[in-house]
Design an enzyme around this catalytic site. Sequence first.
Site, PDB file in Angstrom:
ATOM      1  N   ASP A   1       0.930  -1.271   0.117  1.00 16.95           N
ATOM      2  CA  ASP A   1       0.105   0.011   0.191  1.00 16.95           C
ATOM      3  C   ASP A   1       0.923   1.136   0.182  1.00 16.95           C
ATOM      4  OD1 ASP A   1       0.827  -0.159   2.545  1.00 16.95           O
ATOM      5  OD2 ASP A   1      -1.149  -0.290   3.423  1.00 16.95           O
ATOM      6  N   SER A   2       2.298   1.111   0.083  1.00 17.81           N
ATOM      7  CA  SER A   2       3.207   2.097  -0.214  1.00 17.81           C
ATOM      8  C   SER A   2       2.818   2.743  -1.551  1.00 17.81           C
ATOM      9  CB  SER A   2       4.720   1.603  -0.017  1.00 17.81           C
ATOM     10  OG  SER A   2       4.641   0.324  -0.892  1.00 17.81           O
TER      11      SER A   2
ATOM     12  N   LYS B   1      -0.664  -9.469   3.685  1.00 21.03           N
ATOM     13  CA  LYS B   1       0.041  -8.786   4.949  1.00 21.03           C
ATOM     14  C   LYS B   1      -1.078  -7.952   5.561  1.00 21.03           C
ATOM     15  CE  LYS B   1       3.532  -5.865   4.311  1.00 21.03           C
ATOM     16  NZ  LYS B   1       2.851  -4.601   4.862  1.00 21.03           N
TER      17      LYS B   1
ATOM     18  N   ASP C   1      -0.773  -6.275   0.336  1.00 23.96           N
ATOM     19  CA  ASP C   1      -1.170  -5.605   1.658  1.00 23.96           C
ATOM     20  C   ASP C   1      -2.562  -5.331   1.692  1.00 23.96           C
ATOM     21  OD1 ASP C   1       1.188  -4.894   3.182  1.00 23.96           O
ATOM     22  OD2 ASP C   1       1.497  -2.837   1.871  1.00 23.96           O
TER      23      ASP C   1
ATOM     24  N   GLU D   1       9.580  -3.454  11.167  1.00 22.28           N
ATOM     25  CA  GLU D   1       9.994  -2.211  10.370  1.00 22.28           C
ATOM     26  C   GLU D   1      10.390  -1.305  11.396  1.00 22.28           C
ATOM     27  OE1 GLU D   1       8.392   1.369   7.378  1.00 22.28           O
ATOM     28  OE2 GLU D   1       7.186  -0.806   7.810  1.00 22.28           O
TER      29      GLU D   1
ATOM     30  N   GLU E   1      -1.249  -5.433   9.126  1.00 22.44           N
ATOM     31  CA  GLU E   1      -0.411  -4.699  10.294  1.00 22.44           C
ATOM     32  C   GLU E   1      -0.875  -4.712  11.692  1.00 22.44           C
ATOM     33  OE1 GLU E   1       0.394  -0.578   9.246  1.00 22.44           O
ATOM     34  OE2 GLU E   1       0.991  -1.086   7.126  1.00 22.44           O
TER      35      GLU E   1
END
Length: 263
Positions: free
Chosen positions: A44-45, A112, A83, A181, A114
């Site tokens: 999602d970057s 993924k 993501d 991270e 978070e």
Amino acid sequence: MKITVNTLQKLAHEGQKIVMLTCYDASFASLLDQAGVEILLVGDSLGMVIQNRDSTLPVSMEEMIYHTRCVAAGAGNALVLSDMPFGSYQESPQQAFANAARLMQAGAHMVKLEGGAFMAETTRFLVERGIPVCSHIGLTPQFVNAFGGYRVQGKTDDAAARLLDDARQLAEAGASLVLMECVPAELAGRISRSLAVPTIGIGAGADVGGQVLVMHDLLGVYPGKKARFVKNFMNEAGSIRGAVEAYVNAVKARAFPSEEHSF
């Protein structure tokens, strides 16, 4: 050789470093795959490096599905990791499954999520229903407003203990990978040694199972101040392919990240 969850476990067991890069389209997926990148992260970057947003938060489910489909079309042997965007999985395990299934149908091999131990129930729910999960802890960009900015996590004894507990609970819930991270290198290494599943780091030192970077950072094309963990591999390469291969070789040879890229 097609990269699967079992392949990643085998690489980790053999002490070989796993190489991951972000990817958002078919052309780069093919190039990265041929250069030896084992995991293509449809991150999602893309909200920042493609859409010029201030954070990852505005990225929609439909956009993630589109880019996942593009990357899957170009990937050959690499594992495609997508993501889950903000708001697509936090409400309930059922919501997470419905959206993760859409990403898998678009070509993802893993999703993924978070978040720490509070995501263990959702992780277990997905894994039990056939969806491999990569857990993302430490600095989680979707929580940037709660953190008050992009800050190194786990610096105090209490915070370090929480991250270690997060990682253990997520691995026990069935996560196939744990991505850390912006975590101090010593702590990241300690967490990696405590887990039976492979770990991936970005700004988490060298003592982890593998590394990931945002492709635009590796190529030096994303404007603005660079994070400490970023290295521009285009500086000494004659081509994009050369830069990616230099990154792959540096990770495999344990030459990247060095101390200057760690916390």
